[in-house]
Design a protein around this motif. Structure first.
Motif, PDB file in Angstrom:
ATOM      1  N   LEU A 455       0.818  -1.218   0.000  1.00  0.00           N
ATOM      2  CA  LEU A 455       0.000   0.000   0.000  1.00  0.00           C
ATOM      3  C   LEU A 455       0.848   1.263   0.000  1.00  0.00           C
ATOM      4  CD1 LEU A 455      -2.779  -1.074   2.519  1.00  0.00           C
ATOM      5  CD2 LEU A 455      -3.141  -0.467   0.127  1.00  0.00           C
ATOM      6  N   HIS A 468      -7.835  -3.343  -0.313  1.00  0.00           N
ATOM      7  CA  HIS A 468      -8.776  -3.010   0.758  1.00  0.00           C
ATOM      8  C   HIS A 468      -9.851  -4.099   0.872  1.00  0.00           C
ATOM      9  CE1 HIS A 468     -11.401   0.366   2.736  1.00  0.00           C
ATOM     10  NE2 HIS A 468     -11.228  -0.683   3.515  1.00  0.00           N
ATOM     11  N   THR A 471      -8.428  -7.174   2.520  1.00  0.00           N
ATOM     12  CA  THR A 471      -8.259  -7.052   3.978  1.00  0.00           C
ATOM     13  C   THR A 471      -9.584  -7.233   4.705  1.00  0.00           C
ATOM     14  OG1 THR A 471      -8.516  -4.629   3.892  1.00  0.00           O
ATOM     15  CG2 THR A 471      -6.283  -5.505   3.727  1.00  0.00           C
ATOM     16  N   VAL A 477      -8.687  -5.688   8.316  1.00  0.00           N
ATOM     17  CA  VAL A 477      -8.923  -4.259   8.160  1.00  0.00           C
ATOM     18  C   VAL A 477      -8.935  -3.502   9.484  1.00  0.00           C
ATOM     19  CG1 VAL A 477     -11.449  -4.353   8.268  1.00  0.00           C
ATOM     20  CG2 VAL A 477     -10.319  -2.614   6.862  1.00  0.00           C
ATOM     21  N   LEU A 486      -3.906   1.934   4.963  1.00  0.00           N
ATOM     22  CA  LEU A 486      -5.033   2.095   4.054  1.00  0.00           C
ATOM     23  C   LEU A 486      -5.496   3.545   3.969  1.00  0.00           C
ATOM     24  CD1 LEU A 486      -7.247  -1.057   4.761  1.00  0.00           C
ATOM     25  CD2 LEU A 486      -6.450  -0.310   2.516  1.00  0.00           C
ATOM     26  N   VAL A 502     -12.051   4.616   6.704  1.00  0.00           N
ATOM     27  CA  VAL A 502     -11.167   3.541   7.177  1.00  0.00           C
ATOM     28  C   VAL A 502     -10.682   3.843   8.587  1.00  0.00           C
ATOM     29  CG1 VAL A 502      -8.984   2.349   6.776  1.00  0.00           C
ATOM     30  CG2 VAL A 502     -10.429   2.958   4.833  1.00  0.00           C
TER      31      VAL A 502
END
Length: 890
Positions: A455, A468, A471, A477, A486, A502
């Motif tokens: 990332l 994303h 995850t 996440v 992220l 996020v």
């Protein structure tokens, strides 16, 4: 049990008979005393005639078992059965141990405890739990050692519910106040991130047991509750419990984690007072405290005073030098470590590899690799990961791949993450992504570290969204490090709302994640939201650090919000970081950008330590605010102080030199830049081109331009603008075409230079072509400066009516610059009527600008309208507008 088994042979035989022969055996087997004596002595010798420094092997244990079976007395002697069970446990033969245990007709509590500890010793924690349940159902009452073993099993297997059940049973059996049992329960909770529950268990009973105090204090440190650990230590010290070496090691670790050197020194005093300084673990913790808090000299002193040093203490002092970026001293201590033949482990090796992870340490790094191969550490995955990281930091990506390739079929996700990070560090984004995709083909599922590394370097938002989604599917996440990567990725690509979404989903947000999100808002001009997030951070009792305050001050600088900047300054003073280097430099920049250079100077002078950034911030602040003499004086003082100048400082002072065209300062600066090796920097090269152009030395500007190896857009544009300003339109357009052939796309500033070049050479058709090319070929909407260049081009060519029509057809509202440009053309061509219209428009748009009035006054003077000149000057007096006096070096 071991102490019972290994008693001296000189003990009297009746003691063994009484201790290990059950009454049932005596009743059913009425052996005479002499035969019983001989039997016990034989059994005892079998288990005692071994080198006690070695663990028994399965073969040796089975040999002893066979010899005992020949006597046909195994079923009659609980000592022999327990001893043999203990041997099977120690030789990792738990299946044999269980079969033997099941054959014991009347196992004792010692027998059960041997099985419990045996399963724990062999990491079979679920079996340990099963044997405890079987023990309880068989009617045996566990003792403190039984509870200790089963708590250890529950802790290792993260079986919190089972642990609670065991603790309830312990309370029922009267072990409520037993320190050993309560320490086991505390340890279970703290090692499974349930510190609040552990604290409740600790506080249930007023405790004077040092084991319980140590368990809760070490648990607080393990769960990053450093201040709680310090408070508990204070309570312990105020009571009747005397801290021991284990206590001091834990509390010194807490001080180290907090960076509380003064508090750590107080604990050090306690250590000396209690005479615990000779403990190797305490001594190591003291060395670690001083090393990580920046006092490496004191760390070396304490290290030299240690009577005994183990591998951990040696590794700690080496790591201290690595942290101080003193690689030479780190390697010297490693050499001493080898000279005294101290034990070396993989942590030592990884610390030394980190010391070698610098381009200037290439020779040492290459020499260290064969030593690792020779000593056998190359088989350790952590060492190989460190080797990859080391070669990555010194730019040897091929050697990184060599080490990675030699690992064969790699299942360790950490190694993949290190290799992906190595590619990312060396600007090989394509190879990093390729390796990431290869993980899926090899049946591996990237973890949070692998995803975070990718990332950080992806160049496609769509691919970032794919990661994303992965995850989410993998349940990663909510991890704080991955979540931070992220939302930083989304922020980098301008998707600030997705970034914030996020951020909100991260469960345990740490200081770094808060700071990163605040910085994201700051970079996108969302100052209000950045401040709101800062308030939420404080409300969550997470204290902003220097990085957080620096991020928010950057936002204040970008929007020139002096009031908000002062608020942050006040908070920084209140929490005691107002004079720290990082915050101080950001404050100097903020006040400079807000045009309050006096405040910037005061902050700078109050800083006890000034680094390169704070010096550069003040120099550039003076330069940006037109304080050219102060900028030069500050730059000179910076040089006299011995502070190393950087590209940012040089670029700022070159801007001053471009204004002071007659001083010869530019040549002196150029010589200094060449001497320090900064001439290869692109920003410095661009500044030199601009400086020489503004000083009238376009040939020198071209020489600098030709010496730059990899030209960027700013440098190309500086050369184009330089030629345009010197009336060399054809040369400017040739440079522009050369730039396009090199694959460099122009920006709006480049087109200002191109259109200006067309204007100076009267290239009307070319001007129209490039104006249309902006939107058609590059999607750049022309702005006021571009339209002003076109008006200037038409005006210089005498096409004033066409210029007027051009202004009327502009897709944007003409500003004062456009009308003032037309006014200048009317002045040259003595077009009074059109000049009158342009003058009226200029006054409407900039009725308070002194330059506009001067232009109008000069226009009327040139066409002989002196009455209008008097009116203009009268209007200036009426509105309070003053013309700044001119000055010259001549």
């Amino acid at each position: 049990m071991s102490s019972l088994i290994h008693q001296s042979c000189q003990s009297k035989i009746p003691v063994y008979s009484l201790r290990f022969i059950s009454s049932l055996v005596i009743v059913e087997n009425p052996l005479n005393f002499q035969s019983r004596h001989e039997h016990d002595l034989t059994i005892f010798n079998l288990f005692n005639d071994r080198n006690r420094t070695q663990k028994p092997t399965i073969r040796e244990t089975r040999t002893i078992h066979a010899h005992i079976l020949k006597t046909a007395l195994l079923q009659l002697d609980i000592f022999a059965a327990n001893s043999l069970t203990d041997y099977y446990c120690k030789s990792a033969a738990m299946g044999d141990a269980l079969r033997l245990f099941d054959e014991i007709p009347h196992p004792t509590l010692i027998s059960w405890n041997l099985m419990l500890s045996g399963y724990n010793h062999n990491f079979q924690f679920e079996e340990s739990w099963k044997i405890f349940c079987r023990m309880h159902s068989s009617g045996f009452d566990p003792n403190q050692f039984s509870y200790g073993s089963v708590f250890s099993a529950c802790t290792a297997s993260e079986a919190i519910l089972s642990g609670k059940q065991v603790y309830s049973l312990a309370i029922k059996d009267g072990f409520f106040s037993n320190g050993y049992v309560r320490a086991g329960m505390i340890d279970l909770f703290t090692k499974n991130c349930r510190f609040d529950d552990a604290l409740r268990v600790f506080q249930d009973v007023q405790c004077e047991n040092v084991v319980c105090w140590n368990a809760i204090i070490s648990g607080a440190v393990r769960n990053r509750k450093q201040w709680v650990a310090l408070d508990l230590f204070h309570q312990m010290s105020s009571g009747f419990s005397i801290p021991n070496g284990f206590t001091f090691s834990s509390i010194l670790t807490a001080c180290t984690a907090l960076g509380e050197l003064e508090m750590g020194k107080g604990v050090h005093g306690w250590v000396i007072k209690c005479g615990a300084g000779e403990d190797v673990f305490v001594g190591t913790a003291i060395v670690d405290l001083y090393a990580k808090c920046g006092d490496i000299d004191e760390a070396v002193k304490e290290f030299s005073l240690m009577p005994v040093r183990n591998v951990v203490s040696w590794t700690t002092i080496i790591s201290g030098f690595v942290q101080k970026e003193d690689s030479t001293s780190a390697l010297q201590f490693f050499k001493k470590m080898r000279q005294v033949r101290a034990e070396i482990n993989n942590y030592t090796i990884t610390s030394v590899l980190t010391a070698c992870a610098k381009p200037e340490m290439l020779e040492e790094a290459i020499q260290f690799h064969p030593w690792i191969l020779k000593t056998g550490f190359y088989s350790d995955s952590a060492v190989k990961d460190s080797l990859i990281n080391m070669y990555s930091k010194i730019g040897e990506i091929d050697l990184c791949e060599m080490v990675f390739g030699e690992m064969g079929n790699i299942k360790n996700l950490g190694t993949w993450a290190v290799m992906i990070s190595a590619f990312a560090h060396n600007q090989s984004s394509g190879r990093a992504i390729e390796l990431f995709q290869r993980m899926f083909l090899d049946g591996l599922r990237p973890d949070n570290f692998c995803c975070s590394s990718v990332l950080s370097i992806i160049d496609c938002l769509h691919f970032g969204r794919q990661i994303h989604c992965y995850t989410y599917k993998a349940g990663l996440v909510f991890d704080v490090s991955l979540g931070s990567s992220l939302f930083t990725m989304y922020s980098k690509w301008g998707s600030i709302e997705e970034s914030y979404e996020v951020f909100e989903k991260i469960h345990d947000r740490d200081k770094v994640s808060w700071t990163s999100m605040i910085a994201g808002f700051a970079e996108h001009g969302c100052v209000d939201r950045a401040f709101q997030l800062l308030r939420e951070m404080v409300f969550e009792k997470i204290r902003p650090d220097q990085m957080t305050l620096t991020a928010i001050l950057t936002a204040c600088s970008a929007l020139q919000s002096i009031q908000r900047g002062k608020e942050v300054h006040g908070y920084a003073i209140r929490v005691g970081v107002g004079r720290e280097i990082l915050v101080g430099g950001a404050l100097v920049t903020m006040y400079s950008k807000c045009r309050t250079v006096d405040s910037a100077r005061r902050v700078f002078e109050m800083m006890p330590q000034k680094d390169q950034v704070s010096w550069s911030s003040l120099v550039s602040g003076y330069a940006q605010n037109g304080c050219n003499e102060l900028a030069l004086l500050q730059f000179h003082e910076m040089l006299m102080t011995g502070v190393e100048i950087d590209c940012f400082t040089v670029s700022s002072i070159l801007g001053v030199a471009a204004i002071l065209t007659g001083s010869g300062l530019g040549d002196q600066l150029h010589a200094r830049i060449t001497k320090t090796g900064l001439d290869s920097d692109l920003s410095v090269g661009s500044s030199l081109v601009t400086m020489y152009s503004k000083c009238g030395s376009i040939e020198d500007a071209r020489k600098v331009f030709n010496q730059i190896e990899k030209l960027d857009l700013i440098t190309w544009t500086a050369m184009i603008v330089g030629y345009a300003q010197h009336g060399k339109g054809e040369e400017a357009l040739r440079v522009y075409e050369l730039m396009r052939k090199e694959g460099m796309e122009p920006d709006w500033v480049t087109f200002v230079g191109v259109l200006s070049a067309c204007s100076h050479n009267g290239l009307v058709e070319e001007g129209y072509f490039h104006l249309n090319s902006m939107t058609k070929d590059y999607g750049i909407e022309p702005g006021p400066h571009h339209y002003a260049c076109m008006v200037d081009l038409l005006g210089r060519s005498g096409r004033l009516k066409e210029a007027e029509r051009f202004i009327g057809n502009m897709p944007i509202k003409p500003d004062a610059l456009v009308w003032e440009t037309l006014l200048g053309a009317c002045r040259v061509h003595h077009d009074v009527e059109l000049g009158r219209l342009a003058a009226k428009k200029v006054l409407e748009l900039e009725h308070c600008d002194a330059g506009a009035y001067v232009s109008l006054s000069n226009f009327w003077a040139d066409v002989g309208q002196w009455e209008e000149v008097l009116k203009i000057r009268s209007m200036m007096k009426g509105t309070g507008v003053k013309k700044e006096p001119g000055w010259s070096f001549v």
